[in-house]
Design a protein around this motif. Sequence first.
Motif, PDB file in Angstrom:
ATOM      1  N   ASP A 128      33.030  21.629  46.728  1.00 58.93           N
ATOM      2  CA  ASP A 128      33.003  23.087  46.867  1.00 58.93           C
ATOM      3  C   ASP A 128      32.886  23.495  48.330  1.00 58.93           C
ATOM      4  OD1 ASP A 128      33.223  23.478  44.140  1.00 58.93           O
ATOM      5  OD2 ASP A 128      31.058  23.645  43.819  1.00 58.93           O
ATOM      6  N   SER A 129      32.103  22.732  49.085  1.00 56.23           N
ATOM      7  CA  SER A 129      31.958  23.029  50.510  1.00 56.23           C
ATOM      8  C   SER A 129      33.266  22.797  51.257  1.00 56.23           C
ATOM      9  CB  SER A 129      30.856  22.160  51.121  1.00 56.23           C
ATOM     10  OG  SER A 129      29.602  22.464  50.548  1.00 56.23           O
ATOM     11  N   LEU A 130      34.012  21.774  50.871  1.00 54.89           N
ATOM     12  CA  LEU A 130      35.305  21.508  51.498  1.00 54.89           C
ATOM     13  C   LEU A 130      36.280  22.638  51.192  1.00 54.89           C
ATOM     14  CD1 LEU A 130      37.278  19.705  53.032  1.00 54.89           C
ATOM     15  CD2 LEU A 130      37.707  18.452  50.895  1.00 54.89           C
ATOM     16  N   ALA A 131      36.317  23.088  49.947  1.00 49.64           N
ATOM     17  CA  ALA A 131      37.205  24.181  49.576  1.00 49.64           C
ATOM     18  C   ALA A 131      36.873  25.444  50.371  1.00 49.64           C
ATOM     19  CB  ALA A 131      37.106  24.454  48.073  1.00 49.64           C
ATOM     20  N   ALA A 132      35.577  25.718  50.528  1.00 53.24           N
ATOM     21  CA  ALA A 132      35.154  26.902  51.286  1.00 53.24           C
ATOM     22  C   ALA A 132      35.534  26.773  52.756  1.00 53.24           C
ATOM     23  CB  ALA A 132      33.647  27.092  51.143  1.00 53.24           C
ATOM     24  N   ALA A 133      35.403  25.545  53.304  1.00 51.41           N
ATOM     25  CA  ALA A 133      35.720  25.328  54.714  1.00 51.41           C
ATOM     26  C   ALA A 133      37.219  25.504  54.981  1.00 51.41           C
ATOM     27  CB  ALA A 133      35.273  23.927  55.133  1.00 51.41           C
ATOM     28  N   LEU A 134      38.044  25.114  54.002  1.00 51.94           N
ATOM     29  CA  LEU A 134      39.494  25.191  54.186  1.00 51.94           C
ATOM     30  C   LEU A 134      40.065  26.554  53.823  1.00 51.94           C
ATOM     31  CD1 LEU A 134      40.499  21.709  52.748  1.00 51.94           C
ATOM     32  CD2 LEU A 134      40.738  22.447  55.124  1.00 51.94           C
ATOM     33  N   GLU A 135      39.261  27.374  53.138  1.00 49.80           N
ATOM     34  CA  GLU A 135      39.754  28.686  52.714  1.00 49.80           C
ATOM     35  C   GLU A 135      40.107  29.531  53.938  1.00 49.80           C
ATOM     36  OE1 GLU A 135      38.464  32.358  49.740  1.00 49.80           O
ATOM     37  OE2 GLU A 135      37.021  30.774  50.254  1.00 49.80           O
ATOM     38  N   GLY A 136      41.291  30.055  53.942  1.00 50.52           N
ATOM     39  CA  GLY A 136      41.716  30.892  55.055  1.00 50.52           C
ATOM     40  C   GLY A 136      42.573  30.159  56.059  1.00 50.52           C
ATOM     41  N   GLU A 137      42.325  28.857  56.259  1.00 50.24           N
ATOM     42  CA  GLU A 137      43.146  28.145  57.233  1.00 50.24           C
ATOM     43  C   GLU A 137      44.199  27.261  56.560  1.00 50.24           C
ATOM     44  OE1 GLU A 137      41.604  24.608  59.363  1.00 50.24           O
ATOM     45  OE2 GLU A 137      39.624  25.350  58.783  1.00 50.24           O
ATOM     46  N   GLY A 138      44.064  27.008  55.267  1.00 52.64           N
ATOM     47  CA  GLY A 138      45.066  26.226  54.553  1.00 52.64           C
ATOM     48  C   GLY A 138      44.972  24.737  54.835  1.00 52.64           C
ATOM     49  N   VAL A 139      45.774  23.981  54.118  1.00 50.50           N
ATOM     50  CA  VAL A 139      45.802  22.520  54.248  1.00 50.50           C
ATOM     51  C   VAL A 139      47.157  22.086  54.778  1.00 50.50           C
ATOM     52  CG1 VAL A 139      45.624  20.328  53.018  1.00 50.50           C
ATOM     53  CG2 VAL A 139      44.207  22.262  52.305  1.00 50.50           C
ATOM     54  N   ARG A 140      47.161  21.288  55.853  1.00 50.64           N
ATOM     55  CA  ARG A 140      48.408  20.754  56.393  1.00 50.64           C
ATOM     56  C   ARG A 140      48.706  19.371  55.851  1.00 50.64           C
ATOM     57  NH1 ARG A 140      48.186  20.768  62.678  1.00 50.64           N
ATOM     58  NH2 ARG A 140      50.341  20.095  62.344  1.00 50.64           N
ATOM     59  N   GLN A 141      47.665  18.525  55.810  1.00 54.11           N
ATOM     60  CA  GLN A 141      47.860  17.154  55.346  1.00 54.11           C
ATOM     61  C   GLN A 141      46.546  16.621  54.780  1.00 54.11           C
ATOM     62  OE1 GLN A 141      48.699  13.208  57.778  1.00 54.11           O
ATOM     63  NE2 GLN A 141      50.616  14.336  57.508  1.00 54.11           N
ATOM     64  N   ILE A 142      46.657  15.769  53.758  1.00 54.55           N
ATOM     65  CA  ILE A 142      45.493  15.112  53.161  1.00 54.55           C
ATOM     66  C   ILE A 142      45.772  13.612  53.132  1.00 54.55           C
ATOM     67  CG2 ILE A 142      43.931  14.993  51.196  1.00 54.55           C
ATOM     68  CD1 ILE A 142      45.065  17.674  50.260  1.00 54.55           C
ATOM     69  N   VAL A 143      44.803  12.837  53.598  1.00 59.73           N
ATOM     70  CA  VAL A 143      44.954  11.378  53.621  1.00 59.73           C
ATOM     71  C   VAL A 143      43.800  10.766  52.827  1.00 59.73           C
ATOM     72  CG1 VAL A 143      45.067   9.303  55.047  1.00 59.73           C
ATOM     73  CG2 VAL A 143      46.091  11.449  55.870  1.00 59.73           C
ATOM     74  N   HIS A 172      42.597   8.519  40.678  1.00 48.92           N
ATOM     75  CA  HIS A 172      41.394   9.208  41.171  1.00 48.92           C
ATOM     76  C   HIS A 172      41.720   9.994  42.444  1.00 48.92           C
ATOM     77  CE1 HIS A 172      38.016   8.150  38.648  1.00 48.92           C
ATOM     78  NE2 HIS A 172      38.361   6.878  38.653  1.00 48.92           N
ATOM     79  N   HIS A 173      42.436   9.339  43.352  1.00 46.23           N
ATOM     80  CA  HIS A 173      42.773   9.978  44.630  1.00 46.23           C
ATOM     81  C   HIS A 173      43.815  11.076  44.440  1.00 46.23           C
ATOM     82  CE1 HIS A 173      40.465   7.162  47.125  1.00 46.23           C
ATOM     83  NE2 HIS A 173      40.837   6.252  46.244  1.00 46.23           N
ATOM     84  N   ILE A 174      44.786  10.841  43.557  1.00 43.29           N
ATOM     85  CA  ILE A 174      45.783  11.871  43.261  1.00 43.29           C
ATOM     86  C   ILE A 174      45.099  13.111  42.691  1.00 43.29           C
ATOM     87  CG2 ILE A 174      47.714  12.458  41.742  1.00 43.29           C
ATOM     88  CD1 ILE A 174      48.587   9.473  42.018  1.00 43.29           C
ATOM     89  N   ASP A 175      44.189  12.909  41.757  1.00 48.89           N
ATOM     90  CA  ASP A 175      43.492  14.037  41.148  1.00 48.89           C
ATOM     91  C   ASP A 175      42.659  14.791  42.177  1.00 48.89           C
ATOM     92  OD1 ASP A 175      42.708  15.367  38.484  1.00 48.89           O
ATOM     93  OD2 ASP A 175      40.761  14.937  39.412  1.00 48.89           O
ATOM     94  N   LEU A 176      41.986  14.062  43.059  1.00 48.70           N
ATOM     95  CA  LEU A 176      41.171  14.716  44.085  1.00 48.70           C
ATOM     96  C   LEU A 176      42.054  15.490  45.057  1.00 48.70           C
ATOM     97  CD1 LEU A 176      38.318  15.165  45.168  1.00 48.70           C
ATOM     98  CD2 LEU A 176      38.567  13.059  46.504  1.00 48.70           C
ATOM     99  N   GLN A 177      43.203  14.920  45.428  1.00 49.18           N
ATOM    100  CA  GLN A 177      44.123  15.640  46.312  1.00 49.18           C
ATOM    101  C   GLN A 177      44.644  16.904  45.642  1.00 49.18           C
ATOM    102  OE1 GLN A 177      46.900  14.059  48.907  1.00 49.18           O
ATOM    103  NE2 GLN A 177      45.672  12.300  49.541  1.00 49.18           N
ATOM    104  N   ARG A 178      44.897  16.848  44.339  1.00 48.45           N
ATOM    105  CA  ARG A 178      45.314  18.056  43.620  1.00 48.45           C
ATOM    106  C   ARG A 178      44.208  19.106  43.646  1.00 48.45           C
ATOM    107  NH1 ARG A 178      45.632  18.057  38.544  1.00 48.45           N
ATOM    108  NH2 ARG A 178      46.875  19.966  38.530  1.00 48.45           N
ATOM    109  N   ALA A 179      42.966  18.664  43.488  1.00 50.21           N
ATOM    110  CA  ALA A 179      41.846  19.605  43.505  1.00 50.21           C
ATOM    111  C   ALA A 179      41.713  20.294  44.864  1.00 50.21           C
ATOM    112  CB  ALA A 179      40.548  18.878  43.161  1.00 50.21           C
ATOM    113  N   VAL A 180      42.082  19.590  45.935  1.00 51.94           N
ATOM    114  CA  VAL A 180      41.965  20.145  47.292  1.00 51.94           C
ATOM    115  C   VAL A 180      43.229  20.881  47.720  1.00 51.94           C
ATOM    116  CG1 VAL A 180      41.667  19.554  49.741  1.00 51.94           C
ATOM    117  CG2 VAL A 180      40.311  18.373  48.000  1.00 51.94           C
TER     118      VAL A 180
END
Length: 335
Positions: A128-143, A172-180
Motif C-alpha cells: 500500500d505504501s508503494l502504491a501511494a508513493a507511485l501515485e501521481g508519478e506513474g510507473v515506467r519500469q518494474i524489475v 508470484h512475481h507476475i501477480d505482484l507486478q500486476r498489482a503494482v
Amino acid sequence: MRVGIVGAGWAANEHSATLARLDGVTIAGFADLDVTRAKELAARYGATHHATAGSLIAAEELDAVVVATPPGAHREAAIEAIEAGLAVFLEKPIARSLEDATSIAAAAEAAGTVCAVGYQWRAIPALDSLAAALEGEGVRQIVSEGTGITQARSWFSNTALSGGLISERGSHHIDLQRAVGGEIVSVQTAGSRLVAQELGHASDLGRGTETGVAMTLHFASGALGIVHVLWVPETYPSRHRLTAFGSTSMYELDLDPVFSLRRDSGEPVLPDPAGEHPFAIGLIRFVDAARRQDPEGVICSPREAASTLAVVVACEHALVSGRTVPVEPLTGTAG
C-alpha cells in the motif's frame, strides 16, 4: 468455523498450522489421494481423513475448504465446494488452464461465495505504501528478481498439473507486478536448462524442465516489466525483490523473508513490520471474510488470479514459440 483441507503436502501442512492457532477454527478433515499422508495429518489435528474432496465434503459439516493440491487438480475440488455452499481458499496458481480458472471464478461469482487465491505478496503491508508513493508519478519500469532453492515437487514436471518454474515461482512475481503496474497485454520469454545433477536435490524436476526463466511484460500503460526467476541449490543465496521505477523516484521492495520498502536514497519508506508472514495473512484474511460472508474481503479474488494466469499462460507460449505473445482476455462475467 469448520475447515476441510484438500491435499496433504507442504502447503497443506503450512496452512494447517495457521488454522490450528486461530480462535474458533476447527480443522475437520483432510483429503488426499495418498491416504497415508492424509491420515498422518489428520492424526496430528484430531481430524478425519479421506481419499477425495468429494468424500470429505459429503462426510463432514464444513464451513470452508482449503484446496492445496497441484494446480491441475483445483477445478473439481473448488467447484464441488462452491456448489456445496462453502467458502474456498485455493493455493496459487488458481488452475492449470484458463478454462478451469474462468470456470472457478464464474462459479464463485454466481454463488456469491467467498473465494480467495493464495498470492500472499498482495498481503505485504508495504505494498500500500508503494502504491501511494507511485501515485501521481506513474510507473515506467518494474524489475523482479526471484532466486531461491528449488524445493522441487514430483509433479512440477507434469505439464497437466503444473507449469514448472513460470507457474510455481514466476507467477508470484507476475501477480505482484500486476498489482503494482496494472494489466499486462503481451509478453516475451526466454529460458535456460541445467541437468538435474547440477541442482543437487532437484532431481525431481526432470531433464526437460527450465531452471531459469526471464520474462518481459508489456503493460497496457506503456510501462515495461522484467521478471527473472532461477531455481538454485540449497547452498546458493536466495533473493526476492521488486524494484519500481517511477517518473522521479525508484523504490525497492524486499520480499520473502524480509519485507521492507526503500526509496532510491536508501531511506526506508516502511520497514519490515513485526507480525504475521504474508503467507499466513492471506489465509487469515480469508477466514475473516468467510465469517462475514464478504467476497470482497479477500487478498486476491479468483478473477484477479485468473487474470494473472492469463499472463502465465502467455509466457509459457512465448517460451515455446520464441515470439511476443498477446495475453488472452478472460471470458465469463466478472462479479
